[in-house]
Design a protein around this motif. Structure first.
Motif, PDB file in Angstrom:
ATOM      1  N   PRO A 121       0.836  -1.214   0.000  1.00 19.87           N
ATOM      2  CA  PRO A 121       0.000   0.000   0.000  1.00 19.87           C
ATOM      3  C   PRO A 121       0.871   1.264   0.000  1.00 19.87           C
ATOM      4  CG  PRO A 121       0.061  -0.949   2.194  1.00 19.87           C
ATOM      5  CD  PRO A 121       0.855  -1.875   1.317  1.00 19.87           C
ATOM      6  N   GLU A 122       1.640   1.427  -1.062  1.00 22.67           N
ATOM      7  CA  GLU A 122       2.580   2.546  -1.153  1.00 22.67           C
ATOM      8  C   GLU A 122       2.395   3.298  -2.460  1.00 22.67           C
ATOM      9  OE1 GLU A 122       6.558   1.111  -0.369  1.00 22.67           O
ATOM     10  OE2 GLU A 122       5.956   0.225   1.556  1.00 22.67           O
ATOM     11  N   HIS A 123       2.961   4.493  -2.502  1.00 29.73           N
ATOM     12  CA  HIS A 123       2.758   5.449  -3.585  1.00 29.73           C
ATOM     13  C   HIS A 123       3.216   4.931  -4.952  1.00 29.73           C
ATOM     14  CE1 HIS A 123       5.883   6.081  -0.658  1.00 29.73           C
ATOM     15  NE2 HIS A 123       6.665   6.695  -1.489  1.00 29.73           N
ATOM     16  N   PHE A 124       4.140   3.966  -4.979  1.00 36.10           N
ATOM     17  CA  PHE A 124       4.589   3.397  -6.247  1.00 36.10           C
ATOM     18  C   PHE A 124       3.432   2.797  -7.050  1.00 36.10           C
ATOM     19  CE2 PHE A 124       8.185   3.094  -3.332  1.00 36.10           C
ATOM     20  CZ  PHE A 124       9.210   3.631  -4.103  1.00 36.10           C
TER      21      PHE A 124
ATOM     22  N   GLN B  81     -11.649  -7.990 -14.784  1.00 33.81           N
ATOM     23  CA  GLN B  81     -11.984  -7.545 -13.431  1.00 33.81           C
ATOM     24  C   GLN B  81     -10.726  -7.724 -12.580  1.00 33.81           C
ATOM     25  OE1 GLN B  81     -15.059  -6.355 -12.106  1.00 33.81           O
ATOM     26  NE2 GLN B  81     -13.823  -5.947 -10.285  1.00 33.81           N
ATOM     27  N   LEU B  82      -9.995  -6.614 -12.380  1.00 36.58           N
ATOM     28  CA  LEU B  82      -8.752  -6.679 -11.615  1.00 36.58           C
ATOM     29  C   LEU B  82      -9.082  -6.472 -10.135  1.00 36.58           C
ATOM     30  CD1 LEU B  82      -5.853  -7.086 -12.731  1.00 36.58           C
ATOM     31  CD2 LEU B  82      -5.476  -4.643 -12.389  1.00 36.58           C
ATOM     32  N   GLU B  83      -8.811  -7.476  -9.328  1.00 39.45           N
ATOM     33  CA  GLU B  83      -9.083  -7.394  -7.891  1.00 39.45           C
ATOM     34  C   GLU B  83      -7.768  -7.150  -7.149  1.00 39.45           C
ATOM     35  OE1 GLU B  83     -11.171 -10.846  -6.489  1.00 39.45           O
ATOM     36  OE2 GLU B  83     -13.038 -10.277  -7.507  1.00 39.45           O
ATOM     37  N   TRP B  84      -7.598  -5.923  -6.665  1.00 41.68           N
ATOM     38  CA  TRP B  84      -6.359  -5.533  -5.982  1.00 41.68           C
ATOM     39  C   TRP B  84      -6.481  -5.789  -4.487  1.00 41.68           C
ATOM     40  CZ3 TRP B  84      -1.724  -3.342  -7.698  1.00 41.68           C
ATOM     41  CH2 TRP B  84      -0.862  -2.911  -6.675  1.00 41.68           C
ATOM     42  N   THR B  85      -5.436  -6.373  -3.895  1.00 43.69           N
ATOM     43  CA  THR B  85      -5.350  -6.527  -2.441  1.00 43.69           C
ATOM     44  C   THR B  85      -4.036  -5.924  -1.950  1.00 43.69           C
ATOM     45  OG1 THR B  85      -6.608  -8.595  -2.553  1.00 43.69           O
ATOM     46  CG2 THR B  85      -5.408  -8.163  -0.510  1.00 43.69           C
ATOM     47  N   ASP B  86      -4.127  -5.001  -0.994  1.00 44.77           N
ATOM     48  CA  ASP B  86      -2.926  -4.444  -0.362  1.00 44.77           C
ATOM     49  C   ASP B  86      -2.316  -5.478   0.578  1.00 44.77           C
ATOM     50  OD1 ASP B  86      -2.747  -1.877  -1.466  1.00 44.77           O
ATOM     51  OD2 ASP B  86      -4.145  -1.026   0.000  1.00 44.77           O
ATOM     52  N   ILE B  87      -1.001  -5.622   0.514  1.00 42.33           N
ATOM     53  CA  ILE B  87      -0.285  -6.552   1.395  1.00 42.33           C
ATOM     54  C   ILE B  87       0.756  -5.755   2.197  1.00 42.33           C
ATOM     55  CG2 ILE B  87       1.041  -8.709   1.520  1.00 42.33           C
ATOM     56  CD1 ILE B  87      -1.735  -9.074   0.284  1.00 42.33           C
TER      57      ILE B  87
ATOM     58  N   GLY C  45       7.839 -10.892   1.246  1.00 38.93           N
ATOM     59  CA  GLY C  45       7.847 -12.269   1.740  1.00 38.93           C
ATOM     60  C   GLY C  45       6.460 -12.887   1.723  1.00 38.93           C
ATOM     61  N   LYS C  46       5.479 -12.118   2.155  1.00 42.36           N
ATOM     62  CA  LYS C  46       4.088 -12.581   2.143  1.00 42.36           C
ATOM     63  C   LYS C  46       3.578 -12.731   0.706  1.00 42.36           C
ATOM     64  CE  LYS C  46      -0.351 -12.692   3.727  1.00 42.36           C
ATOM     65  NZ  LYS C  46      -0.942 -13.720   4.554  1.00 42.36           N
TER      66      LYS C  46
END
Length: 282
Positions: free
Chosen positions: A10-13, A32-38, A43-44
């Motif tokens: 979850p960063e500005h890049f 349908q692009l499903e984005w998940t912040d990690i 590593g995760k």
């Protein structure tokens, strides 16, 4: 509509992805692009790709090369951010340590094994001429975990992207004692082999869209203000970060793959150096 699971920090890049999704650029092509912040980072994310929990990931170059080398059935499909990542090196704000050299015998707080914070601790130690076999680690999962760890008197130091952590330096939670840039382009787009086998055509559409957005990203009117507001960063910091950052639209070079492998091998973080084609989608 083809559903694709994509993950990133979850960063500005990663704002170009979110702008493209908000513009329905992917939906217009039936994706349908499903984005998940990690928040836990690389590593995760490599584990999620390996376990089939994600199709695509925006991942640190050194982390995904290490993971693929160790059997993760995934490939690098292209560069994403072609400039180096500037890793800030942090201690608790009340610590009397004020240089990288003063950290030689201290533990390192890392998000998890195989993460960027883990691998870059080795790179930094090697740069300083320290014995990397003496490094000891504490797992803190994410940035919030690092705040808790350093503030509780652990005496560890913590490496994370310079501008993401700068608000914590400004408010007196962390003290930054130095920086360590990656010696290579920092982020790549990686895909699981299963996704590549099933959806190569879809991937080409996705890359065409995101490459259009990244190539024009810096020219978007008031993009610095948008970034500042979304990521709660000072405008002057965002301007400095933008001036240092470039996005790539080409495949990662074999020379870079070999350079990363060489450093990881020297540090005993991978067991062998493989042909660069093993890591790259053609």
């Amino acid at each position: 509509m083809k559903t694709i699971k994509i993950i990133g920090v979850p960063e500005h890049f990663n704002l170009p992805w979110h702008l493209a999704m908000e513009d329905n650029a992917f939906k217009d092509r039936g994706i349908q692009l499903e984005w998940t912040d990690i928040p836990e980072g690389t590593g995760k994310m490599t584990q999620m790709l390996q376990d089939g929990e994600a199709d695509l990931g925006i991942i640190l170059t050194e982390g995904v090369i290490k993971s693929i080398s160790q059997g993760n059935p995934s490939k690098i499909v292209q560069e994403y951010v072609s400039s180096p990542l500037l890793w800030g090196i942090h201690v608790d704000a009340n610590s009397d340590r004020d240089s990288i050299k003063s950290l030689k015998d201290d533990k390192v707080a890392i998000s998890r094994m195989g993460s960027g914070s883990h691998l870059m601790a080795y790179i930094n130690a090697q740069n300083q001429g320290w014995n990397t076999k003496n490094l000891e680690f504490e797992i803190i999962n994410n940035l919030n975990g690092a705040v808790e760890n350093l503030s509780s008197g652990s005496n560890a130091y913590f490496m994370w992207e310079h501008f993401t952590t700068k608000p914590l330096v400004d408010c007196g939670t962390f003290k930054r004692v130095g920086d360590c840039p990656t010696p290579w382009p920092c982020f790549v787009i990686a895909a699981s082999d299963a996704f590549l086998k099933e959806s190569e055509g879809v991937l080409k559409h996705i890359l065409e869209i995101i490459n259009t957005y990244t190539s024009e990203f810096k020219q978007i009117p008031s993009i610095d203000r948008t970034l500042s507001n979304r990521y709660e960063q000072k405008l002057e910091d965002i301007k400095e970060w933008l001036s240092k950052s470039t996005w790539g639209q080409e495949q990662l070079s074999e020379e870079t793959v070999n350079e990363v492998q060489s450093r990881l091998y020297d540090l005993n973080l991978i067991e062998e150096i493989k042909d660069a084609s093993y890591f790259l989608w053609k």
